[in-house]
Write a protein that holds these residues in place. Structure first.
Motif, PDB file in Angstrom:
ATOM      1  N   SER A   1       0.843  -1.190   0.000  1.00  0.00           N
ATOM      2  CA  SER A   1       0.000   0.000   0.000  1.00  0.00           C
ATOM      3  C   SER A   1       0.883   1.247   0.000  1.00  0.00           C
TER       4      SER A   1
ATOM      5  N   VAL B   1      -9.563  -3.256  -5.953  1.00  0.00           N
ATOM      6  CA  VAL B   1      -8.929  -2.442  -4.916  1.00  0.00           C
ATOM      7  C   VAL B   1      -9.648  -2.780  -3.622  1.00  0.00           C
TER       8      VAL B   1
ATOM      9  N   GLN C   1     -10.282  -1.462  -0.011  1.00  0.00           N
ATOM     10  CA  GLN C   1     -10.188  -0.214   0.748  1.00  0.00           C
ATOM     11  C   GLN C   1     -11.229  -0.244   1.861  1.00  0.00           C
TER      12      GLN C   1
ATOM     13  N   LEU D   1      -4.142   4.870  -6.055  1.00  0.00           N
ATOM     14  CA  LEU D   1      -4.223   4.244  -4.738  1.00  0.00           C
ATOM     15  C   LEU D   1      -3.861   5.258  -3.656  1.00  0.00           C
TER      16      LEU D   1
ATOM     17  N   PRO E   1      -3.210   5.987   0.621  1.00  0.00           N
ATOM     18  CA  PRO E   1      -2.642   5.224   1.728  1.00  0.00           C
ATOM     19  C   PRO E   1      -3.692   4.264   2.302  1.00  0.00           C
ATOM     20  N   GLY E   2      -3.304   3.034   2.518  1.00  0.00           N
ATOM     21  CA  GLY E   2      -4.218   2.017   3.032  1.00  0.00           C
ATOM     22  C   GLY E   2      -4.856   1.163   1.952  1.00  0.00           C
ATOM     23  N   ASP E   3      -4.905   1.638   0.711  1.00  0.00           N
ATOM     24  CA  ASP E   3      -5.465   0.847  -0.391  1.00  0.00           C
ATOM     25  C   ASP E   3      -4.478  -0.230  -0.802  1.00  0.00           C
ATOM     26  N   VAL E   4      -4.994  -1.402  -1.155  1.00  0.00           N
ATOM     27  CA  VAL E   4      -4.175  -2.454  -1.752  1.00  0.00           C
ATOM     28  C   VAL E   4      -4.905  -2.994  -2.968  1.00  0.00           C
TER      29      VAL E   4
END
Length: 158
Positions: free
Chosen positions: A68, A96, A98, A126, A128-131
């Motif tokens: 992330s 994604v 989230q 993306l 912060p925190g998204d993968v």
């Protein structure tokens, strides 16, 4: 009379701009160019994004999640390649993840041989925190998975 910011009287050569409420002094960079709020977001480039994530699939027909962006960064992903290095698969589904929610954005249905990559090419942003999660239909528990992402890293406005 409207208030002038900064609190001191600027040089007579300082341009003033009306923001709808008050006059403000135009800020500049050390090279003399005008500084515009938010300009960083138009062309921000903090570096090249080259992220490779390898790991074991989450289970049969499961997924692997990428890294992330760090605090204060945005990733503009332009290319994602996903491959199962152990088992042939029949579908790669991209999402994604989230805040405990999946947002699906692509699904490639075809026969992928062992270590054959599916490729997603488009713009994906993306926070912060998204993968990114890629699900591998036909993948088996214990399979070795690789996801690579390229693009560029942007900084957030401060």
């Amino acid at each position: 009379m409207p208030e002038i910011l900064p609190n001191h009287v600027p040089s007579p050569r300082t341009p003033l701009v009306w923001d709808g409420t008050r006059y403000r002094a135009v800020r500049g960079h050390t090279d003399g160019t005008v500084q515009v709020r938010g300009e960083d977001q138009l062309i921000s480039y903090a570096g090249a994004l080259r992220v490779a994530t390898t790991g074991v699939i989450s289970g049969a027909g499961g997924y692997l999640a990428t890294a992330s962006p760090g605090a204060g960064l945005i990733w503009k992903v332009t290319n994602i390649a996903a491959r199962d290095g152990t088992t042939a698969t029949t579908q790669h589904a991209y999402a994604v993840f989230q805040a405990a929610t999946l947002y699906w954005f692509d699904e490639i249905i075809q026969a992928f041989g062992v270590n054959a990559a599916s490729i997603y090419q488009n713009e994906l942003w993306l926070d912060p925190g998204d993968v990114v999660r890629v699900y591998f239909t036909g993948g088996l528990a214990g399979d070795n998975i690789e996801i690579t992402m390229t693009g560029h890293i942007m900084t957030l406005e401060v």
